[in-house]
Design a protein around this motif. Structure first.
Motif, PDB file in Angstrom:
ATOM      1  N   THR A 251       1.841   2.061  -3.479  1.00  0.00           N
ATOM      2  CA  THR A 251       0.710   2.656  -4.192  1.00  0.00           C
ATOM      3  C   THR A 251       0.562   4.129  -3.830  1.00  0.00           C
ATOM      4  N   ALA A 252       0.751   4.449  -2.553  1.00  0.00           N
ATOM      5  CA  ALA A 252       0.660   5.842  -2.111  1.00  0.00           C
ATOM      6  C   ALA A 252       1.758   6.687  -2.753  1.00  0.00           C
ATOM      7  N   ARG A 253       2.958   6.118  -2.902  1.00  0.00           N
ATOM      8  CA  ARG A 253       4.038   6.866  -3.552  1.00  0.00           C
ATOM      9  C   ARG A 253       3.717   7.115  -5.021  1.00  0.00           C
ATOM     10  N   LEU A 254       3.160   6.099  -5.697  1.00  0.00           N
ATOM     11  CA  LEU A 254       2.758   6.292  -7.088  1.00  0.00           C
ATOM     12  C   LEU A 254       1.697   7.384  -7.184  1.00  0.00           C
ATOM     13  N   ALA A 255       0.745   7.369  -6.273  1.00  0.00           N
ATOM     14  CA  ALA A 255      -0.295   8.404  -6.271  1.00  0.00           C
ATOM     15  C   ALA A 255       0.302   9.791  -6.103  1.00  0.00           C
ATOM     16  N   ALA A 256       1.282   9.919  -5.217  1.00  0.00           N
ATOM     17  CA  ALA A 256       1.934  11.218  -5.012  1.00  0.00           C
ATOM     18  C   ALA A 256       2.655  11.660  -6.273  1.00  0.00           C
ATOM     19  N   ASP A 257       3.320  10.709  -6.935  1.00  0.00           N
ATOM     20  CA  ASP A 257       4.046  11.042  -8.159  1.00  0.00           C
ATOM     21  C   ASP A 257       3.086  11.509  -9.246  1.00  0.00           C
ATOM     22  N   LEU A 258       1.937  10.843  -9.359  1.00  0.00           N
ATOM     23  CA  LEU A 258       0.963  11.210 -10.378  1.00  0.00           C
ATOM     24  C   LEU A 258       0.282  12.527 -10.045  1.00  0.00           C
ATOM     25  N   ALA A 259      -0.119  12.699  -8.786  1.00  0.00           N
ATOM     26  CA  ALA A 259      -0.796  13.933  -8.390  1.00  0.00           C
ATOM     27  C   ALA A 259       0.076  15.154  -8.670  1.00  0.00           C
ATOM     28  N   ALA A 260       1.377  14.985  -8.559  1.00  0.00           N
ATOM     29  CA  ALA A 260       2.293  16.109  -8.767  1.00  0.00           C
ATOM     30  C   ALA A 260       2.283  16.615 -10.205  1.00  0.00           C
ATOM     31  N   ILE A 261       1.896  15.764 -11.149  1.00  0.00           N
ATOM     32  CA  ILE A 261       1.968  16.179 -12.557  1.00  0.00           C
ATOM     33  C   ILE A 261       0.592  16.349 -13.197  1.00  0.00           C
ATOM     34  N   LEU A 262      -0.479  16.085 -12.449  1.00  0.00           N
ATOM     35  CA  LEU A 262      -1.809  16.212 -13.030  1.00  0.00           C
ATOM     36  C   LEU A 262      -2.216  17.678 -13.184  1.00  0.00           C
ATOM     37  N   LYS A 263      -2.951  17.954 -14.273  1.00  0.00           N
ATOM     38  CA  LYS A 263      -3.425  19.298 -14.571  1.00  0.00           C
ATOM     39  C   LYS A 263      -4.891  19.222 -14.982  1.00  0.00           C
TER      40      LYS A 263
ATOM     41  N   GLU B  28       0.820  -1.211   0.000  1.00  0.00           N
ATOM     42  CA  GLU B  28       0.000   0.000   0.000  1.00  0.00           C
ATOM     43  C   GLU B  28       0.855   1.262   0.000  1.00  0.00           C
ATOM     44  N   ALA B  29       2.003   1.214   0.674  1.00  0.00           N
ATOM     45  CA  ALA B  29       2.891   2.384   0.702  1.00  0.00           C
ATOM     46  C   ALA B  29       3.409   2.699  -0.692  1.00  0.00           C
TER      47      ALA B  29
ATOM     48  N   THR C 157      -0.396  -8.473  -1.411  1.00  0.00           N
ATOM     49  CA  THR C 157      -0.284  -7.004  -1.398  1.00  0.00           C
ATOM     50  C   THR C 157       0.326  -6.427  -2.661  1.00  0.00           C
ATOM     51  N   GLY C 158       0.928  -7.250  -3.495  1.00  0.00           N
ATOM     52  CA  GLY C 158       1.659  -6.745  -4.645  1.00  0.00           C
ATOM     53  C   GLY C 158       0.772  -6.484  -5.849  1.00  0.00           C
ATOM     54  N   ARG C 159       1.069  -5.404  -6.546  1.00  0.00           N
ATOM     55  CA  ARG C 159       0.363  -5.064  -7.769  1.00  0.00           C
ATOM     56  C   ARG C 159       1.381  -4.652  -8.830  1.00  0.00           C
ATOM     57  N   ILE C 160       1.007  -4.831 -10.092  1.00  0.00           N
ATOM     58  CA  ILE C 160       1.811  -4.364 -11.216  1.00  0.00           C
ATOM     59  C   ILE C 160       1.001  -3.302 -11.943  1.00  0.00           C
ATOM     60  N   ALA C 161       1.574  -2.131 -12.105  1.00  0.00           N
ATOM     61  CA  ALA C 161       0.903  -1.026 -12.795  1.00  0.00           C
ATOM     62  C   ALA C 161       1.627  -0.734 -14.097  1.00  0.00           C
TER      63      ALA C 161
ATOM     64  N   ALA D  66      -6.068   7.204  -3.359  1.00  0.00           N
ATOM     65  CA  ALA D  66      -4.769   7.769  -2.963  1.00  0.00           C
ATOM     66  C   ALA D  66      -4.453   9.029  -3.766  1.00  0.00           C
ATOM     67  N   ILE D  67      -4.780   9.037  -5.055  1.00  0.00           N
ATOM     68  CA  ILE D  67      -4.565  10.235  -5.866  1.00  0.00           C
ATOM     69  C   ILE D  67      -5.446  11.379  -5.367  1.00  0.00           C
ATOM     70  N   LEU D  68      -6.712  11.072  -5.067  1.00  0.00           N
ATOM     71  CA  LEU D  68      -7.617  12.098  -4.549  1.00  0.00           C
ATOM     72  C   LEU D  68      -7.081  12.712  -3.260  1.00  0.00           C
ATOM     73  N   ARG D  69      -6.577  11.878  -2.371  1.00  0.00           N
ATOM     74  CA  ARG D  69      -6.050  12.395  -1.110  1.00  0.00           C
ATOM     75  C   ARG D  69      -4.855  13.315  -1.339  1.00  0.00           C
ATOM     76  N   GLU D  70      -4.018  12.964  -2.308  1.00  0.00           N
ATOM     77  CA  GLU D  70      -2.880  13.822  -2.613  1.00  0.00           C
ATOM     78  C   GLU D  70      -3.341  15.152  -3.195  1.00  0.00           C
ATOM     79  N   LEU D  71      -4.286  15.109  -4.129  1.00  0.00           N
ATOM     80  CA  LEU D  71      -4.767  16.343  -4.739  1.00  0.00           C
ATOM     81  C   LEU D  71      -5.477  17.227  -3.713  1.00  0.00           C
TER      82      LEU D  71
END
Length: 514
Positions: A21-33, A18-19, A144-148, A54-59
């Motif tokens: 996934t949260a890092r990926l969400a932070a990385d994506l939220a940083a570049i979303l427009k 899950e951590a 717990t593992g996922r591939i994106a 997770a993306i929503l929480r970052e935004l």
């Protein structure tokens, strides 16, 4: 983020828990427009809702945001500091035509849209701003593992590369687990985030990819090249280290990726040179004395960036000064003043300015930081002397007349500087310069100050009109009355009598006060 999939332009990432996934969400939220569509695909239980949440929480900047899955409501909207966000789950949609009933495809250009089961939309979701993320269970770590797998069009390639490079840099620098919070940027294309570790330590992430060339407008060069605007992050690094070497409080560089345009820099804090009533006179005077100290030095024109790589500080030459003044003709005149100026009138404008530039260019030059005003000055009360003033946003520095930066301070574009305080700044600067050089010509400096004050405010009037008309940022128009007042103030100097006459004849709106 991890390795690229060859030739496809996609990226495959292993998310261990899950951590991750949260890092990926932070990385994506940083570049979303606004206008971006994040399309999340995968089997039931693959983690689409978890990543969207997770993306929503970052935004939203709220790690506790509930963000329930819109499986039954189909869509859920959120107002965030980054703008409106829509979260949709199309699992129960049977036909793309149903999207008209739920309003999903309305106003897509002004919002960030997160869509689960995007295949149910058929071709109704525009492809140009769409980032597709396919999530699968990691067979080696099914609990717990996922591939994106991430893939987007041309517009996404640089942004994904920036996100990947950012993740590598932060992890390597020991800041990979820090909380990332978007910071409101300036009028430029740069982006900033404040990173905060669990112990409260903070730093600033500066994202400044190489500037793409705009259209050629003169002699085969774009505006940015003629005006000598920094094209890479090298200029910031070089000037930062140059200012540090003189004992000034430019932010320490903690990590860097020069090829991508990333810096992790010291967080100087948020205490500026203003209070609730406006400029703090003592802090403004400290800034004026810092400029006087800077200008007493013989400064290099070539500065090191890294081993074997230098930055040449460009001259604030006639071409740069002139093209900046012409912004008022191109943007302010038609869009604010409502006038179309004939070619002969514009040519006379150029001839008047050229004679004034003759005076400016004859004087010895120094480092001109170019935006030496309140948004870029940080007050550091725990430091001593000139180091109490933190400096940021100096990547566009040039070699110019020493009066220019004092004008930036004394005629602050973002806040009213009373005429009495402006005179105090000139006096403080002049006293400091004369203390070092009794022959310092204060009258000549004041003349150059008026000329450059007129030049700078002419430029800013054009820039703020352009930000409104071209870039859709009308908030900058709130500052125009101040800029116009500064310009009128400068035009009262005898050196600018001819220029004042031109403005009165052709841009009378500048003098229509009240």
């Amino acid at each position: 983020m991890s390795e690229e999939l060859a030739k496809s332009g996609a990226h495959r990432l292993l998310l261990a828990d899950e951590a991750a996934t949260a890092r990926l969400a932070a990385d994506l939220a940083a570049i979303l427009k606004p206008g971006d569509i994040v399309a999340l695909s995968g089997h039931l239980g693959a983690g689409k809702s978890a990543l969207a949440r997770a993306i929503l929480r970052e935004l939203a900047g709220d790690p506790a945001l509930e963000a329930p899955s819109p499986t039954f409501t189909l869509v859920q909207s959120y107002d965030t500091p980054r703008g409106p966000v829509l979260h949709a789950d199309l699992y129960r949609v049977r036909s793309p035509d149903e999207l008209d009933d739920i309003g999903l495809i309305e106003d897509l250009e002004r919002i960030v849209t997160l869509v689960e089961w995007p295949d149910r939309a058929g071709t109704r979701l525009p492809a140009g701003r769409r980032l597709d993320i396919v999530l699968d269970v990691d067979p080696g770590n099914p609990e717990t593992g996922r591939i994106a797998t991430l893939a987007g069009g041309v517009l996404w390639r640089q942004r994904l590369s920036i996100a990947i490079a950012t993740r590598h840099m932060l992890d390597d620098a020991g800041w990979g687990e820090a909380q990332r919070d978007f910071m409101q940027g300036d009028a430029s294309s740069r982006a900033y985030e404040r990173l905060t570790r669990s112990n409260g330590e903070s730093a600033i992430l500066m994202i400044s990819p190489p500037r793409p060339d705009g259209p050629a407008i003169r002699q085969g060069k774009p505006y940015s090249a003629i005006a000598h605007l920094a094209e890479t992050i090298d200029a910031f690094v070089a000037m930062d280290r140059g200012l540090h070497s003189l004992g000034y409080s430019a932010p320490e560089i903690l990590a860097q990726d020069l090829s991508t345009g990333l810096l992790l820099i010291e967080d100087l804090g948020e205490e500026g040179v203003l209070d609730a009533d406006g400029p703090v006179p003592e802090r403004y005077e400290a800034a004026a004395r810092l400029l006087a100290d800077l200008h007493r030095h013989t400064l290099p024109t070539i500065l090191p960036v890294t081993e074997g790589r230098d930055h040449v500080v460009p001259d604030y030459d006639r071409g740069a000064l002139a093209i900046e003044t012409e912004l008022i003709l191109e943007w302010y005149a038609p869009h604010i003043a409502g006038v179309t100026l004939p070619a002969v009138t514009q040519a006379e404008f150029g001839r008047i300015w050229s004679r004034l530039f003759d005076e400016i260019l004859e004087a010895p030059s120094t480092w001109t930081l170019r935006d030496f005003h309140s948004p870029n000055l940080i007050w550091l009360p725990k430091r001593q002397g000139l180091a109490q003033l933190g400096l940021i946003d100096f990547q566009d520095a040039v070699l110019g007349h020493p009066a220019y930066d004092l004008v930036s301070l004394g005629q602050d574009a973002r806040v009213d500087v009373p005429a009495a305080l402006e005179l105090r700044l000139l006096a403080a600067y002049g006293a400091a310069r004369r203390g070092d050089d009794p022959a310092f010509d204060l009258a000549g400096f004041a003349r150059a100050y008026a000329i450059l004050g007129a030049q700078r405010n002419t430029k800013i009037a054009g820039i703020f009109a352009r930000l409104d008309r071209r870039d859709g940022k009308p908030a900058y128009l709130e500052h125009l009355p101040r800029i116009e007042a500064y310009l009128r103030r400068n035009l009262e100097h005898p050196a600018l009598e001819e220029l004042k006459g031109w403005y009165q004849a052709h841009l009378p709106k500048l003098f229509a006060v009240g």
